[in-house]
Design a protein around this motif. Structure first.
Motif, PDB file in Angstrom:
ATOM      1  N   VAL A 190      -6.883  20.375   6.808  1.00  0.00           N
ATOM      2  CA  VAL A 190      -5.817  19.433   6.487  1.00  0.00           C
ATOM      3  C   VAL A 190      -6.321  18.469   5.423  1.00  0.00           C
ATOM      4  O   VAL A 190      -7.286  17.731   5.638  1.00  0.00           O
ATOM      5  CB  VAL A 190      -5.366  18.637   7.726  1.00  0.00           C
ATOM      6  N   GLY A 191      -5.673  18.482   4.273  1.00  0.00           N
ATOM      7  CA  GLY A 191      -5.998  17.533   3.227  1.00  0.00           C
ATOM      8  C   GLY A 191      -5.268  16.218   3.465  1.00  0.00           C
ATOM      9  O   GLY A 191      -4.138  16.204   3.963  1.00  0.00           O
ATOM     10  N   ILE A 192      -5.915  15.118   3.135  1.00  0.00           N
ATOM     11  CA  ILE A 192      -5.314  13.797   3.262  1.00  0.00           C
ATOM     12  C   ILE A 192      -5.633  12.997   2.003  1.00  0.00           C
ATOM     13  O   ILE A 192      -6.581  13.295   1.288  1.00  0.00           O
ATOM     14  CB  ILE A 192      -5.803  13.051   4.517  1.00  0.00           C
ATOM     15  N   GLY A 193      -4.844  11.961   1.746  1.00  0.00           N
ATOM     16  CA  GLY A 193      -5.001  11.187   0.525  1.00  0.00           C
ATOM     17  C   GLY A 193      -6.041  10.089   0.645  1.00  0.00           C
ATOM     18  O   GLY A 193      -6.309   9.560   1.726  1.00  0.00           O
ATOM     19  N   GLY A 194      -6.634   9.756  -0.506  1.00  0.00           N
ATOM     20  CA  GLY A 194      -7.568   8.645  -0.603  1.00  0.00           C
ATOM     21  C   GLY A 194      -7.163   7.764  -1.775  1.00  0.00           C
ATOM     22  O   GLY A 194      -6.658   8.271  -2.788  1.00  0.00           O
ATOM     23  N   TYR A 195      -7.389   6.452  -1.655  1.00  0.00           N
ATOM     24  CA  TYR A 195      -6.887   5.512  -2.659  1.00  0.00           C
ATOM     25  C   TYR A 195      -7.987   4.538  -3.087  1.00  0.00           C
ATOM     26  O   TYR A 195      -8.092   3.433  -2.538  1.00  0.00           O
ATOM     27  CB  TYR A 195      -5.671   4.760  -2.102  1.00  0.00           C
ATOM     28  N   PRO A 196      -8.817   4.945  -4.049  1.00  0.00           N
ATOM     29  CA  PRO A 196      -9.917   4.078  -4.493  1.00  0.00           C
ATOM     30  C   PRO A 196      -9.479   2.712  -4.995  1.00  0.00           C
ATOM     31  O   PRO A 196     -10.244   1.753  -4.918  1.00  0.00           O
ATOM     32  CB  PRO A 196     -10.563   4.898  -5.619  1.00  0.00           C
ATOM     33  N   GLU A 197      -8.254   2.609  -5.518  1.00  0.00           N
ATOM     34  CA  GLU A 197      -7.754   1.322  -6.009  1.00  0.00           C
ATOM     35  C   GLU A 197      -6.651   0.767  -5.116  1.00  0.00           C
ATOM     36  O   GLU A 197      -5.887  -0.108  -5.520  1.00  0.00           O
ATOM     37  CB  GLU A 197      -7.255   1.471  -7.447  1.00  0.00           C
ATOM     38  N   GLY A 198      -6.573   1.279  -3.903  1.00  0.00           N
ATOM     39  CA  GLY A 198      -5.538   0.824  -2.993  1.00  0.00           C
ATOM     40  C   GLY A 198      -4.208   1.508  -3.250  1.00  0.00           C
ATOM     41  O   GLY A 198      -4.092   2.411  -4.070  1.00  0.00           O
ATOM     42  N   HIS A 199      -3.194   1.064  -2.515  1.00  0.00           N
ATOM     43  CA  HIS A 199      -1.851   1.636  -2.611  1.00  0.00           C
ATOM     44  C   HIS A 199      -0.867   0.497  -2.859  1.00  0.00           C
ATOM     45  O   HIS A 199      -0.970  -0.554  -2.226  1.00  0.00           O
ATOM     46  CB  HIS A 199      -1.508   2.359  -1.299  1.00  0.00           C
TER      47      HIS A 199
ATOM     48  N   CYS B 224       1.823   4.565  -9.716  1.00  0.00           N
ATOM     49  CA  CYS B 224       0.869   4.775  -8.621  1.00  0.00           C
ATOM     50  C   CYS B 224      -0.018   3.570  -8.341  1.00  0.00           C
ATOM     51  O   CYS B 224      -0.900   3.634  -7.475  1.00  0.00           O
ATOM     52  CB  CYS B 224      -0.018   5.987  -8.937  1.00  0.00           C
ATOM     53  N   GLY B 225       0.176   2.475  -9.072  1.00  0.00           N
ATOM     54  CA  GLY B 225      -0.641   1.288  -8.848  1.00  0.00           C
ATOM     55  C   GLY B 225      -2.056   1.408  -9.351  1.00  0.00           C
ATOM     56  O   GLY B 225      -2.974   0.766  -8.826  1.00  0.00           O
ATOM     57  N   VAL B 226      -2.270   2.227 -10.396  1.00  0.00           N
ATOM     58  CA  VAL B 226      -3.600   2.443 -10.961  1.00  0.00           C
ATOM     59  C   VAL B 226      -3.853   1.432 -12.074  1.00  0.00           C
ATOM     60  O   VAL B 226      -3.033   1.282 -12.985  1.00  0.00           O
ATOM     61  CB  VAL B 226      -3.734   3.883 -11.503  1.00  0.00           C
ATOM     62  N   ALA B 227      -4.983   0.747 -12.005  1.00  0.00           N
ATOM     63  CA  ALA B 227      -5.320  -0.262 -13.008  1.00  0.00           C
ATOM     64  C   ALA B 227      -5.504   0.386 -14.376  1.00  0.00           C
ATOM     65  O   ALA B 227      -6.130   1.445 -14.499  1.00  0.00           O
ATOM     66  CB  ALA B 227      -6.591  -0.999 -12.608  1.00  0.00           C
TER      67      ALA B 227
END
Length: 280
Positions: A128-137, A212-215
């Protein structure tokens, strides 16, 4: 430190059902067995996604169909989709996400609930793949993201499946490396695939970054390899991948691979990869 060539070993990439014509013309340019995530768009129905997963497999690649919790209409909607995947042999790996709708369309508001339902394991899903958010969500606070990550990996392990993490893309290698280290410090040892945009127009990249909220400051843009003053230009991931590879320490960061978002099209990503040396 990881070599750039080794970083490109065993990469994955992402498509939607509407990318099937492009996949048909580019599939033989990717290594056999390459993982291909099939995203769950609201404009495509279950039949479209099943057909896309089957096409990926027919081209000798490994499908990873997405399941969007908030877009599922009912428990039966989930089991029907899983049954469809199993019937065509494309059910071994899936990717569970919360999804975009502000209000759930059915009983599931987050990916953890889909995993906890037991239906994935019952259908024979192995990973099962799940998401990761290095810069948050942009819509979820940081504490909730970390709680969700640890909960999902625990639920997956308890049901005898394997977890795999794929991150949102970023222009900031420092943020990514810091986040990966924090994941490992939290006791999560699942393999991580770092999201990277394939070659694409700068304006298009920035559009996805905003959504996506990416800086995307001027400093990060220059570091990544483009200028905010030239929106008509294109940008590739060369500098980002080289910088990331230089910062990876397997003893600290564990298993790390790359996951390409094909914002500029499959052909552009395939052409870029063909020009890069790949580890033997």
């Amino acid at each position: 430190m990881l070599s750039t060539e080794a970083a490109l070993d065993d990469y994955s990439f992402e498509i939607t059902a509407r990318d099937l014509p492009a996949l048909a013309s580019t599939a033989d340019r990717f290594p056999a067995g390459t993982r291909v995530n099939v995203t769950y768009l609201g404009t495509e129905d279950a039949a479209d996604r099943l057909a896309a997963a089957r096409a990926v497999a027919d081209h000798g690649l490994t499908p990873v169909p997405h399941i969007s919790a908030r877009r599922l209409l009912s428990e039966a909607d989930l089991t029907s989709f899983l049954d469809g995947l199993a019937a065509q042999g494309t059910h071994r790996r899936v990717f569970a996400v919360g999804g975009d709708p502000a209000q759930p369309h059915g009983p599931y508001s987050e990916a953890a609930q889909v995993i906890a339902s037991g239906h994935l394991a019952a259908a024979g899903v192995r990973e099962v793949g799940i998401g990761g958010y290095p810069e948050g969500h942009p819509d979820i606070d940081d504490a909730a993201l970390w709680d969700a990550l640890t909960l999902k990996t625990r639920l997956i392990a308890e049901q005898g499946m394997n977890a795999a993490i794929a991150t949102q893309f970023s222009f900031d290698t420092d943020a990514v490396l810091t986040w990966i280290r924090r994941v490992r410090d939290a006791g999560v040892d699942a393999p991580i695939r770092v999201g990277v945009p394939g070659p694409a127009g700068v304006k298009r990249l920035l559009g996805f970054a905003r959504r996506c909220g990416v800086a995307s400051s001027a400093t990060l843009a220059r570091k990544y390899g483009f200028s905010l003053g030239n929106l008509l230009g294109t940008a590739g991931p060369d500098a980002f991948i080289e910088d990331l590879a230089a910062g990876i320490d397997h003893g600290v960061h564990g298993e790390v691979r790359l996951h390409f978002f094909t914002f500029g099209g499959l052909d552009a990503t395939a052409s870029w990869l063909e020009r890069r040396p790949v580890a033997a």
